[in-house]
Design a protein around this motif. Structure first.
Motif, short mmCIF file in Angstrom:
data_model
loop_
_atom_site.label_atom_id
_atom_site.label_comp_id
_atom_site.label_asym_id
_atom_site.label_seq_id
_atom_site.Cartn_x
_atom_site.Cartn_y
_atom_site.Cartn_z
N VAL A 30 0.92 -1.28 -0.13
CA VAL A 30 0.03 0.03 0.20
C VAL A 30 0.88 1.17 0.15
O VAL A 30 0.69 2.12 -0.71
CB VAL A 30 -1.06 -0.10 1.33
N THR A 31 1.95 1.26 0.88
CA THR A 31 2.87 2.29 0.75
C THR A 31 3.48 2.79 -0.47
O THR A 31 3.57 3.79 -1.17
CB THR A 31 3.97 2.32 2.03
N LYS A 32 3.99 1.41 -1.27
CA LYS A 32 4.54 1.52 -2.35
C LYS A 32 3.47 2.06 -3.46
O LYS A 32 3.62 2.97 -4.33
CB LYS A 32 5.08 0.26 -2.92
N LEU A 33 2.16 1.69 -3.39
CA LEU A 33 1.38 1.88 -4.29
C LEU A 33 0.83 3.23 -4.20
O LEU A 33 0.92 4.12 -5.34
CB LEU A 33 0.05 1.14 -3.98
N LEU A 34 0.80 3.89 -3.03
CA LEU A 34 0.54 5.34 -2.88
C LEU A 34 1.50 6.22 -3.46
O LEU A 34 1.33 7.32 -3.80
CB LEU A 34 0.03 5.94 -1.27
N TYR A 35 2.69 5.71 -2.97
CA TYR A 35 3.92 6.60 -3.29
C TYR A 35 3.97 6.66 -5.02
O TYR A 35 4.00 7.81 -5.75
CB TYR A 35 5.32 5.85 -3.05
N ASP A 36 3.48 5.57 -5.58
CA ASP A 36 3.60 5.62 -7.13
C ASP A 36 2.55 6.42 -7.69
O ASP A 36 2.65 7.06 -8.58
CB ASP A 36 3.56 4.01 -7.75
N ALA A 37 1.29 6.38 -7.15
CA ALA A 37 0.38 7.35 -7.57
C ALA A 37 0.51 8.65 -7.40
O ALA A 37 0.24 9.49 -8.35
CB ALA A 37 -1.13 6.74 -6.55
N ARG A 38 1.17 9.10 -6.37
CA ARG A 38 1.35 10.55 -6.01
C ARG A 38 2.33 10.92 -7.15
O ARG A 38 2.26 11.98 -7.77
CB ARG A 38 1.85 10.62 -4.66
N THR A 39 3.33 10.07 -7.17
CA THR A 39 4.40 10.37 -8.26
C THR A 39 3.94 10.48 -9.79
O THR A 39 4.24 11.44 -10.36
CB THR A 39 5.57 9.19 -8.41
N CYS A 40 2.88 9.89 -10.08
CA CYS A 40 2.27 9.66 -11.09
C CYS A 40 1.50 10.91 -11.50
O CYS A 40 1.65 11.69 -12.34
CB CYS A 40 1.45 8.30 -11.40
N ILE A 41 0.74 11.37 -10.45
CA ILE A 41 -0.06 12.39 -10.36
C ILE A 41 0.85 13.74 -10.62
O ILE A 41 0.73 14.58 -11.30
CB ILE A 41 -0.91 12.62 -9.14
N ALA A 42 1.88 13.82 -9.70
CA ALA A 42 2.69 14.95 -9.59
C ALA A 42 3.32 15.08 -11.27
O ALA A 42 3.49 16.09 -11.87
CB ALA A 42 4.00 14.87 -8.75
N ASN A 43 3.96 13.97 -11.88
CA ASN A 43 4.58 14.03 -13.26
C ASN A 43 3.40 14.32 -14.17
O ASN A 43 3.99 15.44 -14.90
CB ASN A 43 4.96 12.51 -13.40
N LEU A 44 2.05 14.10 -13.88
CA LEU A 44 1.20 14.43 -15.09
C LEU A 44 1.09 15.96 -14.95
O LEU A 44 0.65 16.73 -15.88
CB LEU A 44 -0.08 13.61 -14.64
N GLN A 45 0.81 16.48 -13.55
CA GLN A 45 0.58 17.86 -13.45
C GLN A 45 1.95 18.71 -13.85
O GLN A 45 1.73 19.72 -14.45
CB GLN A 45 0.50 18.08 -11.83
N LEU A 46 2.96 18.32 -13.56
CA LEU A 46 4.24 19.11 -14.15
C LEU A 46 4.23 19.01 -15.69
O LEU A 46 4.45 20.10 -16.37
CB LEU A 46 5.50 18.26 -13.64
N SER A 47 4.06 17.85 -16.27
CA SER A 47 3.98 17.70 -17.80
C SER A 47 2.95 18.60 -18.44
O SER A 47 2.90 19.16 -19.46
CB SER A 47 3.81 16.37 -18.20
N ALA A 48 1.82 18.94 -17.66
CA ALA A 48 0.77 19.74 -18.19
C ALA A 48 0.98 21.19 -17.74
O ALA A 48 0.23 22.10 -18.46
CB ALA A 48 -0.70 19.11 -17.46
#
Length: 168
Positions: A30-48
């Motif tokens: 769960v910790t790894k999943l949430l970390y990956d989800a946050r990273t993915c969201i941050a990357n999407l926001q940065l790229s946009a």
């Protein structure tokens, strides 16, 4: 992991069933999943070029705002002892536990006959109340919360797995 795999894994966790979740082999799934989800969201926001990230305020800003509001509402007319601040934080955490034990949701609104305005309630709200108490104290002490948090997090990253073998 791509965005869709992460969303599917999050959905499996929400439903409390691992099923074919790709994270189940990780002891901290769960910790790894949430970390990956946050990273993915941050990357999407940065790229946009997200305006959301640009509008996020640092914790020191919130500490200053929260403390100023507490002062304006008379909560610092008399200096509080550190023990009182800790006790107030503890009371907010106890309220969060009681909301959890009562099966209440993370967040909901309630109104009373005395105050028709909807008051935020719930487990997450009580946890945030503790954070507000902490930030209020940091604001009063002039602590740069962001800097202290960054240093402590950097240190925590160097610690071994479940350092000290503590169970609770």
């Amino acid at each position: 992991m791509n965005e869709i795999e992460i969303m599917n894994a999050l959905d499996m966790c929400r439903k409390e069933g691992c099923g074919e979740c790709p994270y189940t082999d990780n002891p901290k799934c769960v910790t790894k999943l949430l970390y990956d989800a946050r990273t993915c969201i941050a990357n999407l926001q940065l790229s946009a070029g997200s305006a959301v990230l640009q509008s996020v305020k640092p914790l020191r800003y919130w500490a200053e705002q929260i403390h100023a509001n507490a002062v304006e509402h008379g909560w610092w007319d008399e200096l509080r002892s550190f023990g009182e601040v800790v006790a107030l934080c503890h009371s907010e955490l106890s309220e969060a536990l009681e909301e959890y034990r009562a099966g209440k949701p993370m967040e909901y609104a309630s109104a009373s006959p005395d105050d028709p305005a909807e008051k935020p309630e719930g487990i997450a709200v009580e946890m945030v109340d503790c954070l507000i108490r902490i930030l209020d104290w940091c604001g009063m002490e002039g602590i740069d919360v962001d800097e202290v948090l960054a240093r402590k997090h950097a240190y925590n990253k160097t610690r071994p797995w479940r350092h000290g073998g503590k169970k609770l």
